[in-house]
Scaffold this motif. Structure first.
Motif, short mmCIF file in Angstrom:
data_model
loop_
_atom_site.label_atom_id
_atom_site.label_comp_id
_atom_site.label_asym_id
_atom_site.label_seq_id
_atom_site.Cartn_x
_atom_site.Cartn_y
_atom_site.Cartn_z
N VAL A 430 -0.24 -12.33 5.77
CA VAL A 430 0.53 -10.79 5.40
C VAL A 430 0.79 -10.54 4.10
N ARG A 431 1.28 -11.22 3.15
CA ARG A 431 0.86 -10.67 1.87
C ARG A 431 -0.76 -10.34 1.46
N ALA A 432 -1.94 -11.40 2.36
CA ALA A 432 -3.25 -10.75 1.65
C ALA A 432 -3.69 -9.54 2.72
N LEU A 433 -2.91 -9.36 3.74
CA LEU A 433 -3.08 -8.41 4.13
C LEU A 433 -2.37 -6.84 3.44
N ARG A 434 -1.66 -6.73 2.85
CA ARG A 434 -0.79 -6.03 1.78
C ARG A 434 -1.82 -5.62 0.57
N LEU A 435 -1.37 -6.40 -0.08
CA LEU A 435 -3.14 -6.85 -0.68
C LEU A 435 -4.60 -5.39 -0.52
N GLN A 436 -4.64 -5.96 0.86
CA GLN A 436 -6.10 -5.14 1.05
C GLN A 436 -5.69 -4.26 1.63
N GLY A 437 -4.41 -3.79 1.14
CA GLY A 437 -4.66 -2.00 1.97
C GLY A 437 -4.32 -2.65 3.55
N ARG A 438 -4.28 -2.95 4.31
CA ARG A 438 -4.31 -3.25 5.82
C ARG A 438 -3.11 -2.82 6.56
N GLU A 439 -3.14 -1.79 7.72
CA GLU A 439 -1.75 -1.20 8.38
C GLU A 439 -1.80 -2.10 9.98
N PRO A 440 -0.45 -2.43 10.28
CA PRO A 440 -0.82 -2.50 11.33
C PRO A 440 -1.57 -1.56 12.53
N LYS A 441 -1.18 -0.60 12.14
CA LYS A 441 -2.18 0.90 13.11
C LYS A 441 -3.32 0.36 13.80
N GLU A 442 -3.80 -0.52 12.56
CA GLU A 442 -5.50 -0.48 12.78
C GLU A 442 -5.55 -1.71 13.88
N LEU A 443 -5.00 -2.78 14.18
CA LEU A 443 -5.22 -4.15 14.77
C LEU A 443 -5.16 -2.63 16.50
N ARG A 444 -5.98 -3.50 17.43
CA ARG A 444 -5.74 -2.94 18.52
C ARG A 444 -4.58 -4.04 19.03
N SER A 445 -4.58 -5.28 19.16
CA SER A 445 -3.85 -5.97 19.96
C SER A 445 -2.17 -5.70 19.72
N ALA A 446 -1.48 -5.88 21.08
CA ALA A 446 -0.37 -4.66 20.08
C ALA A 446 0.74 -6.16 20.36
N ARG A 447 0.31 -7.23 20.25
CA ARG A 447 1.14 -8.66 20.08
C ARG A 447 0.55 -8.24 18.55
N LEU A 448 -0.68 -8.58 17.97
CA LEU A 448 -0.73 -8.94 16.61
C LEU A 448 0.20 -7.32 15.44
N LYS A 449 0.01 -6.56 16.22
CA LYS A 449 0.67 -4.86 15.38
C LYS A 449 2.27 -5.26 15.45
N ASN A 450 2.48 -6.38 16.33
CA ASN A 450 4.14 -6.56 17.08
C ASN A 450 4.34 -7.40 15.29
N LEU A 451 3.37 -8.89 15.23
CA LEU A 451 4.04 -9.37 14.50
C LEU A 451 3.79 -8.60 13.04
N LEU A 452 2.65 -8.35 12.83
CA LEU A 452 2.04 -7.58 11.43
C LEU A 452 3.62 -6.91 10.98
N ASP A 453 4.52 -6.30 11.74
CA ASP A 453 5.19 -4.81 12.19
C ASP A 453 5.87 -5.91 11.32
N ALA A 454 6.72 -6.97 12.24
CA ALA A 454 7.97 -7.74 11.40
C ALA A 454 7.59 -8.13 10.48
N GLY A 455 6.03 -8.95 9.74
CA GLY A 455 5.28 -9.32 8.84
C GLY A 455 6.29 -7.98 7.63
N PHE A 456 5.62 -7.28 8.00
CA PHE A 456 6.11 -6.32 6.52
C PHE A 456 7.52 -6.40 6.36
#
Length: 494
Positions: A430-456
């Protein structure tokens, strides 16, 4: 309410009882136990029946009819077998044990009085939990735990927590003593709880690995349908299909061939899920199995009353299944640690070393590697096979033991340690994706998106600070479910 019928009990129902659900005995279960008791009494009237008309262990040659005070032998047996030691087990584990034992009794192979089973159901529903300690069972029946439960039902031993000991039964007939304690219900219950915890955890560990895969621009060719079809196991194929769905659409891969910790994700998780499923199938049989010794096999209606003396109570298969799952989890740990290590490496993330805020020499998440490595050390130690142990007891009458009880304790310990390892990887990904400027909305998988949302929801500060709280919050996240969204391959992992 969970209905106990002695024919089927879902593992999820045992977990529900552990978490406070009430139980009810089905009418057919009570009738089955009554018939079993009648058959056992008839058999004991014409030939020796272990524990019913004889002593136990090395005392199996003693005929109770020749012993003074035979009518109190059962109570003496319970008192003598109730000794245990070590750490007190939690309420959840002991409630699960009582649910398993009730289900086994309802199967009708013990010859026990239905009154005992009804009292046990009442004990569960009143939330009277025996105080059970960790050392006593060796994988040949949890005699101390169940004898202690019996003494609690009689009001002789105070239950867990404050308050006087209630009396759920006025007496315990000799004929019903061994039939109650001749079970590995505690070991099976611990295995059920570990199996449940690992099911959710392995599911989420795979999703966390998907986040790491994206943070390091992994190459999805290793997850392609062609690779999945060539796998040596259906479980590996399923894992590849699931992982491909998780990371689809992530962009251009950074490498032709990834490190093993990314390239072999299907094998890593497929092997663990395969062994997890195998353990689950065995547990589903054990919670309703007639492993009582002796096993009542006669039918009163046609006069074929009889019992069978056997050794099914030795949980050899259960010990081995838990050992293999522990081994599968332990073998995967090298790749867990390697993903955490590579997330700290600028060559794989394009970020500062250790995901630090800047390049001024800050330590960032450096110490999280140590935390994860310490937890992995515990998992690898747990992977040493408990089923290789043996012992000779009771004047040589019992010359082996499965030590399934130890394997169950190791599996529970592995689940707790794997929570920490997965939580550390989640914090880093999560820290790496934050620093890279990635967003949950970029992800297609609902499961992965939900986890990244929670991780944020984890603390966003990148400065050097105490990360204990981050790990504690991440542990709670890896215990949750992120299955909302499309079905398909996700269903396999529920």
């Amino acid at each position: 309410m969970i209905t106990i019928d002695g024919r089927h009990l879902a593992l999820a129902d045992i977990v529900a009882v552990a978490d406070g659900a009430s139980v009810g005995l089905a009418a057919e279960a009570i009738a089955r136990m009554s018939a079993s008791q009648e058959s056992a009494v008839a058999t004991a009237s014409r030939r020796p029946v272990y524990g019913r008309s004889t002593g136990v262990g090395a005392n199996k040659t003693v005929t109770l009819a020749d012993v003074e005070g035979a009518d109190t032998h059962g109570l003496k047996l319970l008192r003598s077998h109730a000794v245990d030691a070590g750490r007190t087990l939690d309420r959840r584990t002991v409630r699960a044990m009582m649910a398993v034992r009730l289900s086994q009794l309802a199967a009708g192979g013990s010859g026990i009085s239905p009154v005992i089973a009804e009292a046990l159901a009442g004990m569960i529903n009143a939330d009277v939990v025996p105080e059970i300690r960790e050392f006593g069972g060796i994988g040949t029946a949890d005699l101390p735990a169940l004898a202690g439960t019996a003494l609690t039902m009689l009001g002789e031993r105070q239950p867990l927590g404050a308050g006087a000991a209630p009396s759920l039964l006025e007496a315990w007939p000799t004929a019903d003593a061994l039939p109650f304690i001749s079970s590995s219900a505690l070991t099976i219950a611990q295995a059920v709880l570990a199996h449940h915890a690992l099911g959710r955890l392995l599911e989420n560990a795979m999703t966390v690995a998907g986040l790491s895969f994206i943070a390091m621009d992994g190459n999805p060719e290793a997850l392609s349908p062609a690779v999945a079809a060539a796998a040596d196991s259906a479980a590996v194929t399923t894992a590849a299909d699931t992982l491909r769905t998780l990371v689809e659409g992530i962009g251009t891969p950074a490498r032709i061939q990834d490190p093993y910790c990314l390239r072999t994700l299907p094998q890593i998780f497929g092997s663990q899920l395969e062994e997890h499923d195998a353990l689950g199938r065995l547990l589903e049989r054990l919670v309703v199995a007639g492993n009582e010794n002796p096993l009542v096999v006669g039918v009163p209606a046609d006069g074929t009353n009889d019992v069978a003396h056997h050794g099914l109570f030795q949980m050899t298969n259960l010990a081995r299944r838990m050992d293999v799952l522990n081994l599968a989890v332990g073998a995967a740990c090298a790749t867990h640690l390697r993903r955490i290590d590579l997330l700290c490496d600028p060559a794989y993330t394009g970020l500062h070393p250790f995901l630090a805020e800047d390049g001024s020499g800050q330590s960032g998440v450096m110490m999280l590697e140590y935390v994860a490595a310490a937890a992995v050390g515990r998992i690898r130690a747990n992977a040493q096979p408990a089923s290789l142990q043996t012992v000779v007891l009771s004047l040589g009458a019992e010359e082996d033991a499965s030590f399934a009880s130890l394997a169950a304790a190791q599996l529970l310990s592995t689940a707790r340690a794997l929570e920490t390892v997965t939580a550390v990887e989640l914090v880093c990904a999560v820290r790496a994706l934050r620093l890279q400027g990635r967003e949950p909305k970029e992800l297609r998988s609902a499961r992965l998106k939900n986890l990244l949302d929670a991780g944020f929801s984890l603390p966003a500060g990148m400065e050097d600070r105490d990360l204990r709280g981050d790990v504690e919050e991440a542990v709670l996240l890896v215990r949750a479910s992120y299955q909302a969204g499309p079905a398909g391959n996700f269903d396999r992992l529920r």
